[in-house]
Design an enzyme around this catalytic site. Structure first.
Site, PDB file in Angstrom:
ATOM      1  N   ASP A   1      -5.824   4.192  13.382  1.00  0.00           N
ATOM      2  CA  ASP A   1      -4.479   4.709  13.123  1.00  0.00           C
ATOM      3  C   ASP A   1      -4.486   6.017  12.328  1.00  0.00           C
ATOM      4  O   ASP A   1      -3.660   6.891  12.557  1.00  0.00           O
ATOM      5  CB  ASP A   1      -3.635   3.637  12.430  1.00  0.00           C
ATOM      6  CG  ASP A   1      -3.280   2.501  13.387  1.00  0.00           C
ATOM      7  OD1 ASP A   1      -3.196   2.769  14.602  1.00  0.00           O
ATOM      8  OD2 ASP A   1      -3.095   1.364  12.932  1.00  0.00           O
TER       9      ASP A   1
ATOM     10  N   SER B   1      -4.348  -8.322   8.072  1.00  0.00           N
ATOM     11  CA  SER B   1      -3.726  -7.018   8.203  1.00  0.00           C
ATOM     12  C   SER B   1      -2.953  -7.050   9.519  1.00  0.00           C
ATOM     13  O   SER B   1      -3.536  -7.259  10.582  1.00  0.00           O
ATOM     14  CB  SER B   1      -4.802  -5.936   8.231  1.00  0.00           C
ATOM     15  OG  SER B   1      -4.256  -4.752   8.756  1.00  0.00           O
TER      16      SER B   1
ATOM     17  N   ASP C   1       0.808  -1.226   0.000  1.00  0.00           N
ATOM     18  CA  ASP C   1       0.000   0.000   0.000  1.00  0.00           C
ATOM     19  C   ASP C   1       0.838   1.273   0.000  1.00  0.00           C
ATOM     20  O   ASP C   1       0.580   2.195  -0.771  1.00  0.00           O
ATOM     21  CB  ASP C   1      -0.936   0.020   1.221  1.00  0.00           C
ATOM     22  CG  ASP C   1      -2.064  -0.987   1.073  1.00  0.00           C
ATOM     23  OD1 ASP C   1      -2.315  -1.432  -0.062  1.00  0.00           O
ATOM     24  OD2 ASP C   1      -2.683  -1.324   2.100  1.00  0.00           O
TER      25      ASP C   1
HETATM   26  N1  ARG Z   1      -7.018  -2.230  16.577  1.00  0.00           N
HETATM   27  C1  ARG Z   1      -5.713  -1.909  16.980  1.00  0.00           C
HETATM   28  C2  ARG Z   1      -5.601  -0.458  17.343  1.00  0.00           C
HETATM   29  O1  ARG Z   1      -6.423   0.288  16.964  1.00  0.00           O
HETATM   30  C3  ARG Z   1      -4.654  -2.349  16.008  1.00  0.00           C
HETATM   31  C4  ARG Z   1      -4.645  -1.704  14.666  1.00  0.00           C
HETATM   32  C5  ARG Z   1      -3.492  -2.266  13.934  1.00  0.00           C
HETATM   33  N2  ARG Z   1      -3.500  -2.147  12.533  1.00  0.00           N
HETATM   34  C6  ARG Z   1      -3.439  -3.201  11.684  1.00  0.00           C
HETATM   35  N3  ARG Z   1      -3.256  -2.963  10.450  1.00  0.00           N
HETATM   36  N4  ARG Z   1      -3.566  -4.431  12.085  1.00  0.00           N
HETATM   37  O2  ARG Z   1      -4.680  -0.072  18.002  1.00  0.00           O
END
Ligand code: ARG
Length: 399
Positions: free
Chosen positions: A124, A175, A14
């Site tokens: 994120d 992911s 990505d």
């Molecule tokens: N849900 C978690 C958080 O908001 C992890 C997000 C991680 N991203 C991923 N691409 N797995 O902190």
């Protein structure tokens, strides 16, 4: 000179495609910034070269592992930070650090915007942009995957058409985000919350169901920070890496949770954080020995607020900053040793000792040596329950 944008670059599909997309969509030159927060895997120099091969004008790599451990993981440990009482904030802790370098690199290299590879559905994106806004309010944030609807299929097509040096074979159905504090795994069959996790989701921890001998480790804390393990001095980063090995080797730190994202979606997440879970268990118990009752109780409330703020992307906020001052002040006497038994996926404290302990054997004992004057308890309870007693009389009279 063309305008510039600094992209948080992971080396994956990505963000590699994102370089070209950003250039095409905005006409800006793209500077790629890769931050090492202990995610492991590929060599950072390879990632740097790939960014250039994908069209970045400059590619910057920063080894931030020690800084991440010292300035992000240690505050989280002092706060016993667990979102929804279980998630040790793995991704949420790395984002403000990456955002800090996005902002400083942008200012340094004359860029007027920054970019990240997040979708529009997660936390994120909020964390990156809120942190950049708090640090460099005049920078603009771009999100090619979200804002130009860059789907995975389109990304693969773009990479093939432009001959980008990214192997498609590494494509995982999940992911994944990882750093030295742990791993977060989402999507694929996990999106059905009834589906049990399978063994190959995990890389930091072994299967806790396989029988093996327990291990014991002694963690020495100094003012809330682990400073030695089994008597050997360690830096915060070394403590975390060593505990990942020892606790991960016993299957400690696996978490399967349905989580409330800031943006309102409930999502099913699998985490593993052997060091995080083991160190928090040890630290929290040392606090039980060394922090006076009312402060300890109050701190538990502050901890959950701290975890929520960090989860919600407000690392660089006034409230978080002030809570840090409070939490730091509570750590003054959180020094001593914790003996931890690690076995079958669990980290269990089996011993604690501290020179600054508030545990008084002579007060606690039921044997000889008791210095506690039990006759004082009677009057104390009388006064303690006096308001309830008076209210109860009034309630009875009016019923
Ligand atoms: N849900 C978690 C958080 O908001 C992890 C997000 C991680 N991203 C991923 N691409 N797995 O902190």
């Amino acid at each position: 000179m063309a305008e510039r944008v600094v992209l948080a670059y992971s080396g994956g599909l990505d963000t590699s495609v994102g370089i070209g997309w950003l250039k095409d969509a905005t006409g800006k030159e793209v500077v790629a910034l890769a931050i090492d927060v202990g995610q492991g895997g590929e060599d950072m120099e390879e990632i740097r070269q790939r960014a250039l091969d994908c069209g970045a004008v400059e590619a910057v790599v920063i080894d931030a592992k020690d800084e991440f451990a010292n300035d992000y993981l240690m505050p989280a440990l002092k706060a016993n930070a667990l979102y929804q009482k279980r998630y040790p904030l793995v991704s949420a802790l790395s984002r403000p650090l990456i955002a800090k370098y996005l902002a400083s690199t942008a200012l340094e290299l004359g860029a007027n915007s920054v970019a990240h590879g997040c979708t529009g559905k997660g936390n994120d994106q909020v964390r990156f942009e809120a942190a950049v806004a708090a640090l460099a309010p005049d920078l603009t944030s771009l999100a090619p995957v979200r804002d130009f609807a860059l789907t995975r299929d389109k990304a693969i097509e773009y990479a093939a058409k432009h001959n980008l040096p990214i192997s498609q074979s590494k494509k995982s159905p999940y992911s994944i985000d990882q750093n030295v504090w742990g791993r977060a795994v989402e999507t694929g069959f996990l999106e059905d919350p009834w589906n049990a996790p399978i063994e190959d989701l995990y890389t930091y921890s072994v299967d806790p169901a396989i029988p093996r001998d327990a291990v014991e480790v002694i963690i020495t804390f100094t003012e809330g920070i682990p400073t030695a393990i089994d008597g050997k001095a360690v830096t915060p980063l070394e403590a975390v890496m060593l505990m990942n090995e020892i606790a991960g080797g016993q299957g400690v730190g696996r978490i399967d949770i349905v989580e409330d994202r800031l943006i309102g979606i409930k999502s099913r997440e699998i985490y593993e954080s052997p060091a995080g879970i083991a160190l928090i268990a040890a630290h929290e118990e040392l606090e039980n020995m060394t922090i006076e009752r009312d402060l300890a109780r109050y701190k538990r409330d502050v901890e959950s607020k701290w975890a929520e703020l960090v989860y919600d992307g407000l690392w660089f906020s006034g409230l978080k900053r002030s809570l840090d001052v409070f939490i730091d002040d509570t750590q003054k006497y959180v020094s001593g040793d914790i003996r931890l038994n690690l076995h079958a996926g669990k980290a269990t404290v089996t011993g604690r000792r501290s020179e600054t302990s508030l545990y008084d054997f002579n007060l606690a004992t039921y044997d000889t040596g008791d210095t506690f004057d039990q006759s004082m308890a009677k009057g104390f309870i009388e006064l303690w329950s006096l308001p309830s007693k008076i209210a109860a009389r009034r309630d009875l009279a009016n019923s």
